[in-house]
Scaffold this motif. Structure first.
Motif, PDB file in Angstrom:
ATOM      1  N   UNK A  30       7.045   4.882   1.863  1.00  0.00           N
ATOM      2  CA  UNK A  30       5.825   5.426   1.348  1.00  0.00           C
ATOM      3  C   UNK A  30       6.433   6.740   0.833  1.00  0.00           C
ATOM      4  N   UNK A  31       5.811   7.006  -0.248  1.00  0.00           N
ATOM      5  CA  UNK A  31       6.424   8.090  -1.415  1.00  0.00           C
ATOM      6  C   UNK A  31       5.146   8.979  -1.518  1.00  0.00           C
ATOM      7  N   UNK A  32       4.007   8.703  -1.054  1.00  0.00           N
ATOM      8  CA  UNK A  32       2.805   9.448  -1.531  1.00  0.00           C
ATOM      9  C   UNK A  32       2.064  10.155  -0.523  1.00  0.00           C
ATOM     10  N   UNK A  33       2.698  10.076   0.765  1.00  0.00           N
ATOM     11  CA  UNK A  33       1.983  10.682   1.819  1.00  0.00           C
ATOM     12  C   UNK A  33       1.629  12.328   1.584  1.00  0.00           C
ATOM     13  N   UNK A  34       0.493  12.386   2.108  1.00  0.00           N
ATOM     14  CA  UNK A  34      -0.319  13.990   2.052  1.00  0.00           C
ATOM     15  C   UNK A  34      -0.264  14.645   3.313  1.00  0.00           C
ATOM     16  N   UNK A  35      -0.542  13.737   4.449  1.00  0.00           N
ATOM     17  CA  UNK A  35      -0.592  14.181   5.661  1.00  0.00           C
ATOM     18  C   UNK A  35      -0.082  13.005   6.674  1.00  0.00           C
ATOM     19  N   UNK A  36       0.885  13.446   7.514  1.00  0.00           N
ATOM     20  CA  UNK A  36       1.541  12.829   8.383  1.00  0.00           C
ATOM     21  C   UNK A  36       1.449  13.500   9.705  1.00  0.00           C
ATOM     22  N   UNK A  37       0.767  12.483  10.919  1.00  0.00           N
ATOM     23  CA  UNK A  37       0.832  13.102  12.087  1.00  0.00           C
ATOM     24  C   UNK A  37       1.552  11.975  13.083  1.00  0.00           C
ATOM     25  N   UNK A  38       2.668  12.435  13.757  1.00  0.00           N
ATOM     26  CA  UNK A  38       3.354  11.615  14.872  1.00  0.00           C
ATOM     27  C   UNK A  38       3.079  12.606  15.954  1.00  0.00           C
ATOM     28  N   UNK A  80       5.710   3.992  21.914  1.00  0.00           N
ATOM     29  CA  UNK A  80       6.309   4.274  20.475  1.00  0.00           C
ATOM     30  C   UNK A  80       7.678   4.885  20.793  1.00  0.00           C
ATOM     31  N   UNK A  81       8.727   4.225  20.597  1.00  0.00           N
ATOM     32  CA  UNK A  81      10.044   4.888  20.521  1.00  0.00           C
ATOM     33  C   UNK A  81      11.114   5.263  19.285  1.00  0.00           C
ATOM     34  N   UNK A  82      10.306   4.845  18.269  1.00  0.00           N
ATOM     35  CA  UNK A  82      10.947   4.985  17.247  1.00  0.00           C
ATOM     36  C   UNK A  82       9.847   5.186  15.995  1.00  0.00           C
ATOM     37  N   UNK A  83      10.074   5.711  14.882  1.00  0.00           N
ATOM     38  CA  UNK A  83       9.171   5.777  13.657  1.00  0.00           C
ATOM     39  C   UNK A  83       9.142   4.319  13.067  1.00  0.00           C
ATOM     40  N   UNK A  84       7.994   3.859  12.523  1.00  0.00           N
ATOM     41  CA  UNK A  84       7.871   2.478  11.869  1.00  0.00           C
ATOM     42  C   UNK A  84       8.833   2.346  10.541  1.00  0.00           C
ATOM     43  N   UNK A  85       9.554   1.739  10.320  1.00  0.00           N
ATOM     44  CA  UNK A  85      10.602   1.393   9.269  1.00  0.00           C
ATOM     45  C   UNK A  85       9.634   1.609   7.770  1.00  0.00           C
ATOM     46  N   UNK A  86       8.479   1.176   8.014  1.00  0.00           N
ATOM     47  CA  UNK A  86       7.810   1.081   6.480  1.00  0.00           C
ATOM     48  C   UNK A  86       7.687   2.333   6.102  1.00  0.00           C
ATOM     49  N   UNK A  87       7.814   3.401   7.018  1.00  0.00           N
ATOM     50  CA  UNK A  87       7.671   4.851   6.358  1.00  0.00           C
ATOM     51  C   UNK A  87       8.730   5.057   5.246  1.00  0.00           C
ATOM     52  N   UNK A  88       9.897   4.485   5.411  1.00  0.00           N
ATOM     53  CA  UNK A  88      11.002   4.797   4.449  1.00  0.00           C
ATOM     54  C   UNK A  88      10.641   4.461   3.165  1.00  0.00           C
ATOM     55  N   UNK A 112       0.771  -1.215  -0.059  1.00  0.00           N
ATOM     56  CA  UNK A 112       0.047   0.067  -0.015  1.00  0.00           C
ATOM     57  C   UNK A 112       0.799   1.173   0.078  1.00  0.00           C
ATOM     58  N   UNK A 113       0.481   2.427  -0.610  1.00  0.00           N
ATOM     59  CA  UNK A 113       0.923   3.834  -0.560  1.00  0.00           C
ATOM     60  C   UNK A 113       0.096   4.627   0.094  1.00  0.00           C
ATOM     61  N   UNK A 114       0.372   4.936   1.435  1.00  0.00           N
ATOM     62  CA  UNK A 114      -0.739   5.607   2.224  1.00  0.00           C
ATOM     63  C   UNK A 114      -0.819   7.298   1.702  1.00  0.00           C
ATOM     64  N   UNK A 115      -1.767   7.723   1.903  1.00  0.00           N
ATOM     65  CA  UNK A 115      -1.917   9.460   1.707  1.00  0.00           C
ATOM     66  C   UNK A 115      -2.236   9.975   2.893  1.00  0.00           C
ATOM     67  N   UNK A 116      -2.581   9.370   4.075  1.00  0.00           N
ATOM     68  CA  UNK A 116      -2.857   9.949   5.201  1.00  0.00           C
ATOM     69  C   UNK A 116      -2.413   8.703   6.391  1.00  0.00           C
ATOM     70  N   UNK A 117      -1.457   9.109   7.161  1.00  0.00           N
ATOM     71  CA  UNK A 117      -1.138   8.187   8.317  1.00  0.00           C
ATOM     72  C   UNK A 117      -0.822   9.017   9.582  1.00  0.00           C
ATOM     73  N   UNK A 118      -1.608   8.425  10.503  1.00  0.00           N
ATOM     74  CA  UNK A 118      -1.486   9.118  11.697  1.00  0.00           C
ATOM     75  C   UNK A 118      -1.110   8.116  12.840  1.00  0.00           C
ATOM     76  N   UNK A 119      -0.001   8.207  13.691  1.00  0.00           N
ATOM     77  CA  UNK A 119       0.408   7.368  14.756  1.00  0.00           C
ATOM     78  C   UNK A 119       0.627   8.143  16.046  1.00  0.00           C
TER      79      UNK A 119
END
Length: 939
Positions: free
Chosen positions: A328-336, A318-326, A305-312
């Motif tokens: 993801x190239x189509x994100x429009x909104x990212x909330x961490x 949660x001590x580090x960002x998920x590696x799968x985000x490396x 999948x290629x996410x356009x919105x991801x919120x975590x």
């Protein structure tokens, strides 16, 4: 008007249908082409339908919030042969009268109901007349009757069912399996509870969208949900679902899923996220406010999948960002947000996602200088890195790195140095760099480089010098916050922009008078100039601010009276405390019915409190302390039903305490609960998101539910003395605080027993008055009292042992009264009070005092019913014995001197010697030194 397609006649309270005839209703040729008619918020009754018969083209009819009652004749609606949408929410009708003619109403496909006192059972059962009904909205109603469930499930052609805010029968989901045509089911915000059934709703093979947002569902998600293979939109956020996401096999079969929101639950979510590998169409994923569990992350796993919105955001562990985000190239909104993620700011997220429009990383622990991406990011519009530990200078090339940026929040970091001159940009709308260590002035070209800037917060830095340029000012700046800096000198004209809605220049070093050109700021809702060195009077031009709601001028050197014209303003909060204002409080000043806070403490006001104070029906906080007010406290003050804090201390009030004060409502402790977290709260939010995806314009969402900007910072602050200290209460804490302070006045009389009805009060101070009598036994009803001060009065009798029931009591003082008997037993809260709470009462006894009680005195306080006799034994008997003993002594001396002449002569010689000794002592030690000092001064 024959060609009119849309007409709005709403909000006028019209109840006469003859008014519509003047617009062309009721005539065959009047409005034949009208397609959309809005008549909401009037007072039309059921006869309105007979006035709409000659509208053959009408497709959309909105009659929300009228006075339609009884039953509606469907024959009246038949004439509207093309009607497709009918909105009857917030009325009181009982249902539709079914007729043969109603079978011909095949065009009516969409009905909206709910939010009324109507009989839901009758209405829903009568809807079977509309055989082609495809869309039904029944919002915010009680639909728990089993007959309602039966009526809904028989609507066989229904495709869209919106029950938002409605409470449903517990068997509803398990009973709707036969609704084969249903595509959309919205049960959000209904307060429904229990576990989800494993049957019924799982048989809806055509269902595409399900929303169960903000209910009280719990337990695991049933595996049968995997049967809904057409499901593309699923929102379960805001419930209490549990279980590890990896153990749910249903994700493998929901291959059509595009939108998934499982935030704010009790799920366990593996950090790898590989359980969603089969969901190749997934574009929106929100897993915030759950628990992240560690699992094996394969760095070579590339998700399908290629996410356009991801919120975590707001996750546990949660001590580090998920590696799968490396990947993801189509994100429009990212909330961490709200994760306390450590390390350097992840600039690679911006470099990997060149179409990213919103990045929200506030409330983490990112450190070090903030590095920008190596190339310009042409799509980023919203960036929030607030409340981290970023240090160093603000990057000088932000505007070129993010040329389309319209929202930038870098507040609550450790940034230092000057504000870069090119921090703005052509599209910048909101800029917040408050709570840092920035110095210097406000860039003069900020207005030029950011022509659409409407929100600027520079609070709590070390800024000084100039503000903008004298020649160029922002033209549409609505919100300007300069508070908590080091600006000085007269208030500059640059900051009094005509476009301003809120201006906060408090806590600086501004001096001089409030400028009279303030009259031009006619759009101001909030004006805060507190904690400066302003002097002079409050200008009468302030009365030109016809929209003003918040006026804060406290802690300055203002003098003179308050302009009487202030009474004509729609003020809600007035803070004028700690100035040198004076004069009498005029009657007209107490006619502002919208007023919530009135703080005039620490001034020089004189005279009485006007009886017109009863007009302040919305008043919550009344602070008139430390003035020169006198007279009796007006009984009209008891009519302020919403009053929770009243401080009249350090004045010259006299007279008795008002028994009716016991009827004040005080704080209800019903603090509003609202989540700061964002929710796609309805299907409409998702549709707006999809619209934004196609247009790449998202700032409406970033303002709406992704950012925590306080556009109007009107947080009320009240300073109130309790627990022997002065505290400032604000925000949600203020909602829980209640108190009355009448100390340091000249009040007399006894304490009314009615004051024991203040069961919600937290602080009560009657000290330093002339109150006498006993402490009422009803004070044992002050269950939430934390501070009770009755010191420095003339109270007598005993301390009621019932006060032991006040388990929240932290401060207690009855010092310097005439109390007697045993103090309350040294247990519960009273074990925390030392002897200072009782000092100045010589007839009190018992621990922690030094004098012990004899058995008779101790037994007198064993129950409340014997307190009257205790008072007589310990106090009145003492006074009688003392007078008798003193009189007998005087009579004895007189008798001896009358009988024996030698003793009489010796007595008078002794008196003469004492008088002479006293005379010469005063002459040598007092009179002579004063006389010598006076002569020296003359010389």
């Amino acid at each position: 008007m024959s060609n009119l397609r849309e007409l709005l006649v709403a909000g006028y309270g019209i109840n006469d249908t003859s008014f519509l005839s003047t617009l062309g209703f009721g005539t065959p040729t009047g409005l034949r082409n009208l397609q959309r008619l809005y008549l909401f918020s009037n007072d039309f009754n059921s006869t309105i339908f007979s006035s709409l018969k000659h509208l053959p083209s009408l497709k959309h009819l909105d009659l929300t919030n009228n006075d339609i009652d009884g039953k509606i004749e469907t024959s009246d609606i038949i004439a509207l042969s093309n009607l497709e949408f009918l909105d009857l929410r917030m009325n009181n009708f009982e249902g539709f009268v079914t007729t043969k003619g109603s079978r011909r109403m095949s065009s009516l496909q969409n009905i909206r109901l709910g939010s009324s006192k109507s009989n839901s059972t009758n209405i829903l059962q009568s809807l079977k007349s509309f055989s082609s009904l495809k869309r039904l909205s029944y919002e915010y109603s009680d639909l728990s009757a089993s007959s309602i469930t039966y009526a809904i499930r028989n609507l066989s052609k229904l495709e869209y069912l919106n029950l938002e805010g409605s409470y449903l029968n517990e068997n509803f989901l398990s009973s709707i399996g036969q609704m084969d045509s249903l595509k959309v089911l919205n049960m959000a915000f209904g307060g429904n509870y229990g576990t989800l059934p494993n049957q019924g709703w799982c048989e809806l093979k055509n269902i595409q969208e399900v929303a169960l947002i903000e209910n009280n569902f719990e337990g695991t998600v049933p595996s049968c949900l995997g049967n809904l293979t057409s499901l593309r939109w699923l929102s379960l956020d805001g419930n209490r679902f549990t279980g590890n996401i990896a153990s749910y096999p249903l994700w493998r079969t929901l291959t059509s899923l595009e939108y998934l929101d499982i935030s704010a639950n009790q799920f366990e979510i593996p950090l790898s996220f590989n359980q969603f590998d089969n969901n190749s169409k997934l574009t929106y994923l929100n897993v915030g406010y759950n628990t992240i569990t560690r699992d094996v992350e394969f760095k070579n796993w590339i998700p399908n999948f290629q996410l356009q919105f991801f919120a975590v955001g707001g996750c546990i562990n949660l001590q580090k960002l998920p590696f799968f985000l490396h990947y993801q190239h189509d994100l429009r909104v990212l909330s961490i947000v709200k994760n306390q993620l450590p390390g350097k700011f992840p600039t690679w997220l911006l470099e990997n996602n060149t179409r990213l429009a919103g990045l929200y990383a506030r409330d983490n622990a990112f450190i070090g200088p903030w590095k920008l991406p190596s190339t310009s990011h042409l799509c980023l519009e919203g960036l929030d890195v607030s409340n981290n530990k970023l240090s160093g200078r603000v990057p000088a090339n932000i505007s070129s790195a993010f040329p389309k940026l319209n929202l930038l929040n870098m507040s609550q970091n450790l940034l230092e140095g000057p504000i870069p001159s090119d921090i703005g940009g052509f599209h910048l709308i909101t800029l917040d760099i408050s709570h840092n260590l920035l110095s210097g002035g406000v860039p003069s070209n900020l207005a030029v480089s950011s022509p659409v800037l409407n929100y600027l917060r520079l609070s709590n830095n070390r800024l000084s010098g100039t503000i903008f340029s004298k020649d160029v000012r922002p033209s549409i700046l609505f919100y300007l916050y300069l508070n908590g800096n080091r600006f000085e000198g007269p208030l500059p004209s640059n900051i009094f922009l005509k476009s301003l809605i809120a201006l906060d220049a408090s806590s600086n070093n501004f001096s001089g008078e409030i400028p009279r050109w303030i009259r031009d700021n006619k759009r101001l809702l909030q004006l805060d100039l507190a904690k400066n060195h302003l002097e002079g009077s409050i200008p009468v031009e302030i009365c030109n601010l016809k929209l003003i709601q918040v006026l804060a001028l406290s802690e300055n050197r203002l003098s003179g009276p308050i302009p009487s014209c202030v009474s004509g303003l729609p003020l809600e909060h007035i803070h004028l405390d700690k100035n040198q204002l004076g004069g009498e409080l005029e009657d007209s000043f107490f006619n502002i019915s919208s007023l919530i806070t009135l703080d005039l403490g620490h001034n020089n006001f004189t005279g009485n409190i006007p009886h017109t104070i009863a007009s302040l029906s919305s008043l919550n906080f009344l602070l008139l302390n430390n003035n020169q007010l006198d007279g009796e406290i007006p009984i009209q003050i008891c009519l302020l039903n919403k009053l929770s804090i009243m401080d009249l201390s350090f004045n010259k009030f006299y007279g008795p305490l008002l028994p009716c004060l016991g009827n004040l409502k005080q704080a209800e402790n019903d603090a509003e609960t609202s989540s700061e977290y964002y929710h796609a709260s309805s299907r409409m939010a998702w549709l707006e998101f999809l619209s934004w995806i196609s247009s790449t314009r998202h700032y409406r969402i970033s303002y709406g539910f992704l950012s925590d900007f306080n556009m109007m910072d009107v947080e009320t602050r009240v300073q109130f003395s309790t627990k022997r200290n002065s505290y400032t209460y604000k925000g949600s804490i203020l909602k829980y605080m209640s108190g009355i302070d009448l100390s340091s006045n000249g009040l007399t009389g006894e304490i009314p027993i009615e004051l024991g009805n203040l069961s919600k009060i937290h602080a009560f101070n009657l000290s330093h008055n002339h109150i006498f009598g006993r402490i009422p036994c009803t004070f044992s009803n002050l269950h939430e009292i934390e501070s009770l001060d009755l010191s420095y009065n003339s109270l007598n009798g005993t301390i009621p042992v019932g006060l032991l029931e006040l388990y929240s009591l932290a401060i207690f003082s009855v010092a310097y009264n005439n109390l007697s008997g045993a103090v309350p037993p040294f247990k519960a809260q009273f074990s925390t009070f030392d002897k200072s709470s009782y000092q100045g009462n010589p007839l009190l006894c018992g621990y922690p005092l030094d004098n012990e009680c004899n058995r008779s005195k101790s037994s007198n306080t064993s129950n409340n019913g014997s307190e009257e006799s205790v008072g007589f034994t310990d106090t009145d008997l003492f006074y009688i014995s003392f007078v008798v003993f003193y009189g007998a002594t005087l009579l004895g001396i007189a008798a001896v001197l009358g009988i024996n002449p030698y003793w009489r002569t010796a007595w008078f010689r002794l008196v003469e010697v004492l008088m002479l000794s006293s005379y010469y002592f005063l002459l040598d030690n007092v009179v002579t030194p004063i006389k010598n000092r006076w002569w020296r001064n003359l010389g």
